[in-house]
Write an enzyme that holds these catalytic residues in place. Sequence first.
Site, PDB file in Angstrom:
ATOM      1  N   SER A   1       0.849  -1.192   0.000  1.00  0.00           N
ATOM      2  CA  SER A   1       0.000   0.000   0.000  1.00  0.00           C
ATOM      3  C   SER A   1       0.883   1.240   0.000  1.00  0.00           C
ATOM      4  O   SER A   1       2.105   1.141   0.079  1.00  0.00           O
ATOM      5  CB  SER A   1      -0.903   0.000   1.229  1.00  0.00           C
ATOM      6  OG  SER A   1      -0.110   0.230   2.375  1.00  0.00           O
ATOM      7  N   LYS A   2       0.234   2.374  -0.069  1.00  0.00           N
ATOM      8  CA  LYS A   2       0.926   3.668  -0.127  1.00  0.00           C
ATOM      9  C   LYS A   2       2.004   3.801   0.950  1.00  0.00           C
ATOM     10  O   LYS A   2       3.031   4.432   0.730  1.00  0.00           O
ATOM     11  CB  LYS A   2      -0.093   4.803   0.049  1.00  0.00           C
ATOM     12  CG  LYS A   2      -0.769   5.176  -1.238  1.00  0.00           C
ATOM     13  CD  LYS A   2      -0.009   6.299  -1.940  1.00  0.00           C
ATOM     14  CE  LYS A   2      -0.472   6.471  -3.375  1.00  0.00           C
ATOM     15  NZ  LYS A   2       0.607   6.641  -4.320  1.00  0.00           N
ATOM     16  N   ARG A   3       1.726   3.199   2.137  1.00  0.00           N
ATOM     17  CA  ARG A   3       2.694   3.427   3.202  1.00  0.00           C
ATOM     18  C   ARG A   3       4.027   2.708   2.934  1.00  0.00           C
ATOM     19  O   ARG A   3       5.023   2.998   3.570  1.00  0.00           O
ATOM     20  CB  ARG A   3       2.074   3.060   4.561  1.00  0.00           C
ATOM     21  CG  ARG A   3       2.277   1.681   5.056  1.00  0.00           C
ATOM     22  CD  ARG A   3       1.406   1.355   6.242  1.00  0.00           C
ATOM     23  NE  ARG A   3       0.936   0.003   6.132  1.00  0.00           N
ATOM     24  CZ  ARG A   3       1.619  -1.048   6.557  1.00  0.00           C
ATOM     25  NH1 ARG A   3       2.774  -0.880   7.143  1.00  0.00           N
ATOM     26  NH2 ARG A   3       1.142  -2.258   6.396  1.00  0.00           N
TER      27      ARG A   3
END
Length: 485
Positions: A252-254
């Site tokens: 994910s984005k993180r």
Amino acid sequence: MTFSKIRVRYAPSPTGEPHLGNIRTALFDWLIARNASGEFIVRVEDTDQARKIEGAIDLQKASLEWLGLDWDEGLGKSGEYGPYTQSERLGLYTEAVDQLLNTEKAYRCFCSSERLADLRKVQLESKSPTVGYDGHCSTLKIAEEDLSDPFVVRFLMPNNGLSELEDMVRGHLEFDNSLSDDFVIMKSDGYPTYHLASVVDDHHMNISHVLRGEEWLSSVPRHVQLYEAFGWEMPRFAHLPTILAPDKSKLSKRHGATSVLEYKKMGYLPEAMFNFLSLLGWSLDGETEIISKETLINSFDANRINSASAIFDIEKLNWMNGLYIRNMSDLELATRLTNYWEEFPPDDFDRKPNSDEMQAVASLLKERIKILSEASGLIAFVFKEEIQFELQELVQKRMDEESTKKILEEVSGTLSKMDSFSSSAIELELRSLADSMEMKVGALLGTVRVATSGQKVSPPLFESLEVLGRDRVLDLLRLAKSKIS
Ligand code: GLU
């Protein structure tokens, strides 16, 4: 197998930016096609009109083009996005649905969304082993006039037996048909669902191999039964492993960017990205990491796709990208940087480098950057009108303003007397100057570095001075001196 040609398709839905998983599928498709002199097709699956996002296909196109995944049929051949856009093929799906209705392999369902919600609630509360449609409308007798009411069309799933598939990645798969409900194949807006449209299209487009993410595994029984009902030969299927983050959680984005074009923007090279993505779920021999596109084309074998989840390791990508940069000629890197800065202009330059400067810059940076976006910060001082620094940064350890001024004067004097202003000559002169001034060479060079770059760390000093040119260097030394009262 009766498919006379290898034909694979990448079937994006225009619902957002293409992420790494999508493009890894496209890349594997492309490799299969190119390996077998087959065809790579791009099909736009836009039957979910509510989730359609403007511009999403352009982003798909841009991602494919960036990686050199050229397609043989599909996008851009005619109409806005070509004949392989599902919303432009509705007649074909209606015909297929009619065929299933006429042979009683599908039926119209008039159930309201309230009824379906209640049904689901009851099934969940009673912990029913199957949660799904109960077949309520399968025995309805329908009069002509009823057809003005909204309805969907459902496929009549067999309620016994198995749906089986030899998956190229996972081997033999079997599903108990009684666990699948009568799923919707055509929605009330007249658009087909993914299940129907993809089966109909794969058949009509003579697709020999379907590669898709493993999140589609649960659709296998539905698709097996649809092929069976139409009496069509199934393509071979390969369900690709999910790409996970190093901690095995969903990417994910993180964990960093998930969209391919973000990587372009960050200055990754398409060939490094290509190489990296090819290893997410596949390997040449279990150890070789750096593999050219040509070798990949020649050796890609879908039977060797791994079923274990693929791990996206940004450190590995950075290492790989740095290696591709170091293996380039200066000229090549200069061209890449020029194009990169053209598309993503650095905000720390006051002027554009010319082509001679670009080549010099490329040679300075080659060993020092892993991605193209790191370049401008290291080299900006060359292309800035003004160099900013504080006086205390100029004055080196165990030096004072007086001795710093002296260094600046002596260095200016030495540099202006030199015949050739090459980096090796500058190095020789400045080292012998430090000797004759009986001072540490580090302090002398540190002063020059801050005066000419405003940075304590910069690319190699002597080469940087050569790139700046004598006039500019003398100007900068004078300016630095003027800071000392
Ligand atoms: N449109 C589907 C998706 O974007 C394609 C799945 C498939 O390849 O069949 O995931």
